[in-house]
Design a protein around this motif. Structure first.
Motif, PDB file in Angstrom:
ATOM      1  N   GLU A  75       1.599  49.137  30.940  1.00 43.10           N
ATOM      2  CA  GLU A  75       0.956  47.819  30.929  1.00 43.10           C
ATOM      3  C   GLU A  75       1.942  46.708  31.272  1.00 43.10           C
ATOM      4  OE1 GLU A  75      -1.191  50.284  27.729  1.00 43.10           O
ATOM      5  OE2 GLU A  75       0.878  49.897  28.268  1.00 43.10           O
ATOM      6  N   PHE A  76       3.158  46.836  30.812  1.00 46.06           N
ATOM      7  CA  PHE A  76       4.194  45.847  31.089  1.00 46.06           C
ATOM      8  C   PHE A  76       4.444  45.734  32.591  1.00 46.06           C
ATOM      9  CE2 PHE A  76       8.718  45.036  31.888  1.00 46.06           C
ATOM     10  CZ  PHE A  76       8.865  43.804  31.272  1.00 46.06           C
ATOM     11  N   TYR A  77       4.518  46.848  33.260  1.00 46.04           N
ATOM     12  CA  TYR A  77       4.802  46.846  34.699  1.00 46.04           C
ATOM     13  C   TYR A  77       3.610  46.347  35.513  1.00 46.04           C
ATOM     14  CZ  TYR A  77       8.873  49.331  33.140  1.00 46.04           C
ATOM     15  OH  TYR A  77      10.024  49.672  32.490  1.00 46.04           O
ATOM     16  N   VAL A  78       2.407  46.638  35.071  1.00 50.46           N
ATOM     17  CA  VAL A  78       1.219  46.125  35.761  1.00 50.46           C
ATOM     18  C   VAL A  78       1.139  44.611  35.611  1.00 50.46           C
ATOM     19  CG1 VAL A  78      -1.310  46.134  35.759  1.00 50.46           C
ATOM     20  CG2 VAL A  78      -0.050  48.273  35.587  1.00 50.46           C
ATOM     21  N   ILE A  79       1.433  44.097  34.440  1.00 51.99           N
ATOM     22  CA  ILE A  79       1.436  42.649  34.233  1.00 51.99           C
ATOM     23  C   ILE A  79       2.504  41.995  35.103  1.00 51.99           C
ATOM     24  CG2 ILE A  79       1.982  40.838  32.548  1.00 51.99           C
ATOM     25  CD1 ILE A  79       0.552  42.611  30.467  1.00 51.99           C
ATOM     26  N   ASN A  80       3.681  42.609  35.199  1.00 45.81           N
ATOM     27  CA  ASN A  80       4.726  42.055  36.069  1.00 45.81           C
ATOM     28  C   ASN A  80       4.296  42.043  37.530  1.00 45.81           C
ATOM     29  OD1 ASN A  80       6.677  41.340  34.210  1.00 45.81           O
ATOM     30  ND2 ASN A  80       7.476  43.415  34.108  1.00 45.81           N
ATOM     31  N   LEU A  81       3.631  43.093  37.977  1.00 44.45           N
ATOM     32  CA  LEU A  81       3.128  43.141  39.351  1.00 44.45           C
ATOM     33  C   LEU A  81       2.152  42.000  39.613  1.00 44.45           C
ATOM     34  CD1 LEU A  81       2.745  44.640  42.095  1.00 44.45           C
ATOM     35  CD2 LEU A  81       0.873  45.848  40.962  1.00 44.45           C
ATOM     36  N   PHE A  82       1.214  41.783  38.698  1.00 46.19           N
ATOM     37  CA  PHE A  82       0.234  40.722  38.898  1.00 46.19           C
ATOM     38  C   PHE A  82       0.844  39.332  38.763  1.00 46.19           C
ATOM     39  CE2 PHE A  82      -2.866  44.164  38.062  1.00 46.19           C
ATOM     40  CZ  PHE A  82      -3.536  44.061  39.269  1.00 46.19           C
ATOM     41  N   MET A  83       1.825  39.163  37.886  1.00 47.37           N
ATOM     42  CA  MET A  83       2.505  37.863  37.805  1.00 47.37           C
ATOM     43  C   MET A  83       3.259  37.569  39.093  1.00 47.37           C
ATOM     44  SD  MET A  83       3.910  37.542  33.912  1.00 47.37           S
ATOM     45  CE  MET A  83       4.887  36.138  34.339  1.00 47.37           C
ATOM     46  N   PHE A  84       3.920  38.560  39.655  1.00 44.57           N
ATOM     47  CA  PHE A  84       4.637  38.379  40.911  1.00 44.57           C
ATOM     48  C   PHE A  84       3.655  38.069  42.035  1.00 44.57           C
ATOM     49  CE2 PHE A  84       7.736  39.632  44.241  1.00 44.57           C
ATOM     50  CZ  PHE A  84       8.827  38.936  43.762  1.00 44.57           C
ATOM     51  N   THR A  85       2.473  38.678  41.989  1.00 43.39           N
ATOM     52  CA  THR A  85       1.432  38.379  42.970  1.00 43.39           C
ATOM     53  C   THR A  85       0.975  36.934  42.849  1.00 43.39           C
ATOM     54  OG1 THR A  85       0.674  40.671  42.860  1.00 43.39           O
ATOM     55  CG2 THR A  85      -0.848  39.068  43.801  1.00 43.39           C
ATOM     56  N   ILE A  86       0.775  36.462  41.637  1.00 37.64           N
ATOM     57  CA  ILE A  86       0.365  35.076  41.423  1.00 37.64           C
ATOM     58  C   ILE A  86       1.465  34.118  41.858  1.00 37.64           C
ATOM     59  CG2 ILE A  86      -0.179  33.374  39.627  1.00 37.64           C
ATOM     60  CD1 ILE A  86      -1.639  35.713  38.184  1.00 37.64           C
ATOM     61  N   PHE A  87       2.718  34.465  41.587  1.00 38.17           N
ATOM     62  CA  PHE A  87       3.825  33.613  42.019  1.00 38.17           C
ATOM     63  C   PHE A  87       3.882  33.501  43.541  1.00 38.17           C
ATOM     64  CE2 PHE A  87       6.523  34.698  38.031  1.00 38.17           C
ATOM     65  CZ  PHE A  87       5.793  33.794  37.288  1.00 38.17           C
ATOM     66  N   SER A  88       3.470  34.528  44.256  1.00 37.92           N
ATOM     67  CA  SER A  88       3.563  34.514  45.717  1.00 37.92           C
ATOM     68  C   SER A  88       2.378  33.835  46.388  1.00 37.92           C
ATOM     69  CB  SER A  88       3.702  35.936  46.254  1.00 37.92           C
ATOM     70  OG  SER A  88       2.499  36.635  46.106  1.00 37.92           O
ATOM     71  N   PHE A  89       1.401  33.422  45.631  1.00 36.05           N
ATOM     72  CA  PHE A  89       0.202  32.822  46.197  1.00 36.05           C
ATOM     73  C   PHE A  89       0.472  31.578  47.054  1.00 36.05           C
ATOM     74  CE2 PHE A  89      -3.757  30.325  45.832  1.00 36.05           C
ATOM     75  CZ  PHE A  89      -4.604  31.222  46.458  1.00 36.05           C
ATOM     76  N   PRO A  90       1.319  30.628  46.625  1.00 35.11           N
ATOM     77  CA  PRO A  90       1.565  29.457  47.488  1.00 35.11           C
ATOM     78  C   PRO A  90       2.164  29.819  48.845  1.00 35.11           C
ATOM     79  CG  PRO A  90       2.364  29.032  45.279  1.00 35.11           C
ATOM     80  CD  PRO A  90       1.987  30.475  45.329  1.00 35.11           C
ATOM     81  N   GLY A  91       3.101  30.734  48.880  1.00 36.43           N
ATOM     82  CA  GLY A  91       3.703  31.141  50.140  1.00 36.43           C
ATOM     83  C   GLY A  91       2.721  31.869  51.036  1.00 36.43           C
ATOM     84  N   PHE A  92       1.864  32.699  50.452  1.00 41.73           N
ATOM     85  CA  PHE A  92       0.858  33.428  51.215  1.00 41.73           C
ATOM     86  C   PHE A  92      -0.148  32.461  51.831  1.00 41.73           C
ATOM     87  CE2 PHE A  92      -3.145  35.684  51.680  1.00 41.73           C
ATOM     88  CZ  PHE A  92      -2.749  36.821  52.357  1.00 41.73           C
ATOM     89  N   ILE A  93      -0.611  31.500  51.047  1.00 43.44           N
ATOM     90  CA  ILE A  93      -1.558  30.502  51.556  1.00 43.44           C
ATOM     91  C   ILE A  93      -0.901  29.681  52.661  1.00 43.44           C
ATOM     92  CG2 ILE A  93      -2.808  28.388  50.944  1.00 43.44           C
ATOM     93  CD1 ILE A  93      -4.171  30.973  50.077  1.00 43.44           C
ATOM     94  N   TYR A  94       0.352  29.303  52.485  1.00 40.92           N
ATOM     95  CA  TYR A  94       1.048  28.552  53.534  1.00 40.92           C
ATOM     96  C   TYR A  94       1.111  29.364  54.819  1.00 40.92           C
ATOM     97  CZ  TYR A  94       4.799  26.582  56.291  1.00 40.92           C
ATOM     98  OH  TYR A  94       5.535  26.084  57.332  1.00 40.92           O
ATOM     99  N   ARG A  95       1.488  30.622  54.730  1.00 42.63           N
ATOM    100  CA  ARG A  95       1.701  31.460  55.920  1.00 42.63           C
ATOM    101  C   ARG A  95       0.418  31.765  56.671  1.00 42.63           C
ATOM    102  NH1 ARG A  95       2.266  33.763  60.046  1.00 42.63           N
ATOM    103  NH2 ARG A  95       3.377  35.669  60.476  1.00 42.63           N
ATOM    104  N   TYR A  96      -0.643  32.107  55.950  1.00 43.07           N
ATOM    105  CA  TYR A  96      -1.842  32.594  56.624  1.00 43.07           C
ATOM    106  C   TYR A  96      -2.976  31.579  56.701  1.00 43.07           C
ATOM    107  CZ  TYR A  96       0.384  37.059  56.848  1.00 43.07           C
ATOM    108  OH  TYR A  96       1.263  38.059  57.141  1.00 43.07           O
ATOM    109  N   ASN A  97      -2.925  30.476  55.987  1.00 46.70           N
ATOM    110  CA  ASN A  97      -3.985  29.481  56.061  1.00 46.70           C
ATOM    111  C   ASN A  97      -3.474  28.110  56.487  1.00 46.70           C
ATOM    112  OD1 ASN A  97      -5.813  31.382  55.239  1.00 46.70           O
ATOM    113  ND2 ASN A  97      -5.821  30.748  53.114  1.00 46.70           N
ATOM    114  N   LEU A  98      -2.548  27.562  55.742  1.00 45.27           N
ATOM    115  CA  LEU A  98      -2.112  26.190  55.969  1.00 45.27           C
ATOM    116  C   LEU A  98      -1.310  26.031  57.253  1.00 45.27           C
ATOM    117  CD1 LEU A  98      -2.105  23.363  54.755  1.00 45.27           C
ATOM    118  CD2 LEU A  98      -0.012  23.971  53.551  1.00 45.27           C
TER     119      LEU A  98
END
Length: 107
Positions: A75-98
């Motif tokens: 569970e700890f590692y799954v939470i870390n994966l999803f937190m890292f995914t949430i942290f990367s959201f601004p960069g992903f939106i910048y690259r593929y949308n903005l």
């Protein structure tokens, strides 16, 4: 180094490294310059590599500040994966949308 300082350093590092693959689209692992933008699969490989790097730094900081490494369950590692995914959201939106809209506005 105190535990509070280690946590803030790790959070800052995780937020920065989660966004690097998306924002630096013409560089591979910050060091290698590419002639054309990276494909999505290459971005994901770089992102997963940074996830592992942040995890290893987190383990090292835990050992350095507390003197031991606490065993974790899946569970700890799954939470870390999803937190890292949430942290990367601004960069992903910048690259593929903005970025597409900003490039159109320049023309």
């Amino acid at each position: 180094m105190s535990v509070d300082q280690a946590v803030w350093i790790l959070l800052f590092l995780a937020i920065v490294l989660a966004n690097v693959p998306w924002i630096l689209s013409n560089r591979l692992f910050v060091l290698v310059a590419l002639s054309k933008p990276k494909a999505l699969w290459l971005n994901l490989i770089e992102w997963l590599t940074y996830l592992v790097v942040v995890g290893l730094i987190g383990i090292w900081l835990e050992y350095k500040t507390m003197g031991n490494i606490e065993p974790q369950q899946w569970e700890f590692y799954v939470i870390n994966l999803f937190m890292f995914t949430i942290f990367s959201f601004p960069g992903f939106i910048y690259r593929y949308n903005l970025k597409m809209y900003l490039d159109k506005a320049k023309k």
